[in-house]
Design an enzyme around this catalytic site. Structure first.
Site: not given
Length: 763
Positions: A17, A20, A493, A524-525, A570, A650, A703, A735
């Site tokens: 990454r 990123k 979470e 975003r990964c 996913w 959602h 985002h 989100c």
């Protein structure tokens, strides 16, 4: 005849990454633009060298992007919305990131001299979990070539000794993805083709013999306007310089096959993984002069290919014409290298192939077909043994799961009472005000949270210490939500690494990687779980954390679950049974969790189905079969709940208007959707459909780093009220807030709560 091999695109993010980290350092102001561009150049060089060393004959250039290849195309064409301050279609890197992420007026990537700008709309790339930035076109807009990145990167490759095949997003696909503001995007066709012709001319001058031009729209149901545009486009572009490899993927050409095979291009790539049945009709329709590129290894999943079967299939064709063998699509959608996975179960690992291994598979096929099977006997033997081991493994099939699926009854798919009856029961229990406020589930995963998780994973802190840290983070989040005035709380979470991985790690039938990252959007990964076997839930997964959070407050705390369709879509899903069968197994596991949460006292449970629309087949004729089983799986997971238990779901960043009956059939009590970037546009369809349930249209685009104010959110909710009744509306972000910083989240949520209070004064 000869066989060569090609890659259509390679993962941009780097094996660990690196992209990123370079992007986020630049956005944070820790590095310069020159340092970011140097890191990007290093990733491109490493990718070309790696693919060449693995045996690829055709290397892609311009498959790399700092954020998104569709946005790159829009920038190249000067399709820059006027709000970003570009009157002549030219723009710099700050404008590029402003279109991708919005602006706050602070730090790198905020450019344009404006205090605050919204980002371009973002949605899913065909039926993948990759997000692209939607091109915007307005009446009177003029397109003009901006920086020719595609030419620059071809020259960059050539200067380093790599003869590349530049990749361009096709003009008809770009127009099909674009959104017109008081204009039909196809009105720009002639202007666009003129620009593409200039680009191809520049590539020819730079020395490019071939150009890969991606038109994935060709696997969709084409209308007459698109067909005419394709005919005009390739009649013109085929004369503009380099040979064109027209590239299709994500499905079969179907009824477009004869039309496409007759287009005046030099080569054609087709996806034989998603649509193996198209090979024979293609061979009949394709002239001998057309170079065929066959996508024979799966560019979207991680299972090893059946090399023996492929050789049997391809050998008769290879005897009559030259062929290019390739992945089905760009390898953007799979992790970089299986060799990095030192902790992956060896039995499962032998069944897998990531991007590097897929090129190795192609190299084996090439050698077998050009030089004979005996030249790669050892490699073919290893592949055959791995395939046999997977089929025979007792870890794949669980008779108890099969028995439970067989025992499912029709009654298990239906709630006990109608929506109207449930609304009254839930109102009596929850006592929420008008325009109730909530969030989608997650709160910022700060450096402290990520660091504690990493230390726990490395064994540097014990389980008790880590759990204590997570309890304190949860307690702080509950206290902050109460202080902010939110009506329905979440626990935040903090214990979860990813909304799918967290559940997969607690379900039988899944395996996980350490370095199996795939780009979702920008920096975003995600690390998709590998669903290799039958799925079951050994024990409760979320109940203890929900109980802890609920004991801290008198306000309702939502139980937070990921839905079966999203877990399926996913993940890298097993290919030895129908996806529907795996989804029903997951649905029963989530149903168990719903019932356990309810038994513990939870009165609101959110079952996220963010990927429901994403899984929709690309051809409309295939939609209903998918929607039937996808909706069934959601209902199977939720329908055991009591009437007084409010079921939320959602869904984000997708076009929902064409599947509204299916969303209605899910029979959720409350849904939350993304609408901030699209200015509540999605609600027009919900109003026309007369959607009966409650809806939380997102008023805060999570985002992007910008913080919207109260007035902006009130204005969005006023727009929402032109489509829906006030009593249907919730107020929430688009989100989860996992990727944002607390410094952004707190003022945005304060503004959101203030907006809801303002709205209540008018009720």
């Amino acid at each position: 005849m000869t066989i060569s091999i090609a890659t259509l695109g390679f993962p941009r993010i780097g094996p660990r990454r690196e992209l990123k980290h370079a992007l986020e350092a630049y956005w944070a102001g820790k590095t310069s633009q020159a340092e970011l561009l140097e890191a990007a150049s290093g990733l491109r060089t490493a990718a070309w060298a790696r693919q060449k060393a693995l045996g690829a004959d055709w290397l892609p250039s311009n498959d790399f992007s700092l954020y998104d290849h569709v946005l790159d195309t829009s920038m190249m064409l000067g399709a820059i919305p006027s709000r970003y301050g570009s009157a002549d279609g030219t723009a710099d890197l700050d404008t590029y990131f402003a279109m991708a992420r919005g602006t706050t007026g602070e730090g790198h990537g905020d450019g344009c001299g404006h205090a605050s700008l919204t980002a371009c709309e973002m949605t899913k790339w065909f039926d993948t979990n990759y997000h692209y930035l939607v091109p915007e076109l307005a009446a009177g807009q003029k397109l003009a070539l901006n920086r020719l990145k595609v030419v620059d990167e071809y020259r960059e490759a050539k200067a380093q000794g790599f003869e590349a095949r530049p990749v361009l997003l096709g003009p008809v696909t770009w127009l099909s993805l674009a959104k017109g503001r008081d204009v039909d995007p196809f009105d720009f066709l002639d202007e666009l083709l003129g620009l593409y012709a200039v680009i191809l001319g520049h590539l020819a001058q730079a020395g490019a013999e071939w150009v890969q031009i991606d038109e994935p729209v060709l696997v969709l149901d084409l209308d007459e306007k698109q067909r005419r545009a394709l005919t005009r486009a390739y009649a013109r572009l085929s004369r503009s310089g380099p040979k064109l490899m027209l590239t299709t993927y994500f499905g079969g050409l179907g009824d477009n096959l004869s039309f496409v095979a007759a287009l005046p291009v030099a080569g054609l790539h087709v996806d034989l993984v998603r649509a193996p049945e198209q090979l024979d009709p293609l061979l009949k329709a394709a002239p001998k002069s057309l170079l065929l590129s066959l996508g024979v290894v799966d560019g979207r999943n991680v299972w090893r290919a059946d090399l023996d079967a492929l050789i049997e299939r391809i050998a008769p064709i290879a005897a009559t014409r030259d062929l290019v063998l390739a992945p089905s699509c760009s390898l953007l959608h799979v992790p970089v290298d299986l060799a990095l996975e030192s902790k992956l179960d060896p039995e499962v690992a032998q069944w897998l192939a990531f991007a590097a291994q897929k090129i190795e598979e192609l190299a084996i096929l090439k050698q077998a077909l050009n030089e004979g099977r005996e030249s790669v006997a050892a490699e073919l033997g290893a592949a055959a043994r791995a395939s046999a081991a997977r089929k025979a493994s007792p870890r794949v099939h669980n008779p108890a799961v099969a028995e439970r699926i067989a025992a499912v009854t029709p009654a298990m798919y239906a709630r006990r009472s109608s929506l109207d009856a449930r609304i009254d029961a839930q109102a009596a229990v929850l006592g929420l005000p008008a325009f109730p406020t909530t969030t989608i589930g997650s709160f910022p995963q700060t450096a402290e949270v990520r660091g504690a998780r990493a230390r726990h994973n490395r064994g540097e802190i014990d389980a008790a210490t880590y759990a204590g840290f997570l309890r304190e983070e949860t307690a702080q989040a509950i206290r902050w939500q109460e202080d902010a005035g939110l009506d329905m709380l979440v626990h935040g979470e903090f214990e979860r690494n990813d909304m799918v991985q967290y559940f997969g790690e607690q379900l039988a039938g899944f395996a996980f990687t350490v370095h199996g990252w795939v780009q979702s959007y920008g920096s975003r990964c995600v690390r998709p779980p590998i669903l290799y076997g039958d799925v079951s839930r050994p024990r409760p997964m979320t109940v203890d954390w929900w109980l802890y959070a609920q004991e801290l407050t008198t306000k309702p705390v939502k139980g937070m679950l990921t839905g079966p369709v999203t877990i399926l879509n996913w993940s890298f899903v097993r290919d030895d049974q129908a996806r529907e069968a795996s989804c029903r197994q997951i649905a029963l596991a989530i149903r168990d969790e719903v019932l356990d949460l309810e038994a513990a006292g939870c009165k609101a449970i959110q079952i996220d189905e963010a990927a429901l629309r994403e899984g929709l087949p690309l051809r409309r004729g295939d939609w209903q079969a998918y929607l039937d089983w996808a909706v069934d799986c959601f209902r199977l997971s939720a329908a055991g709940a009591d009437d007084a238990t409010q079921i939320h779901t959602h869904m984000c960043y997708s076009e929902f208007n064409d599947i509204l009956p299916a969303i209605g059939a899910m029979d959720a009590d409350v849904i939350s959707i993304e609408t901030a970037r699209s200015q509540m546009e999605l609600l027009e369809g919900f109003a026309a459909y007369r959607y009966p349930g409650a809806i939380g249209p997102g008023v805060y685009d999570i985002h992007a780093p910008r913080v919207p104010g109260e007035a902006e959110m009130v204005a969005l909710m006023r727009l929402a009220q032109t489509h829906l009744r006030p009593e249907q509306l919730w107020v929430n972000p688009d989100c989860g807030l996992k990727t944002r910083k607390w410094a952004e989240v707190k003022p945005a949520i304060d503004a959101m709560v203030a907006a809801a209070r303002t709205l209540r004064t008018a009720v």
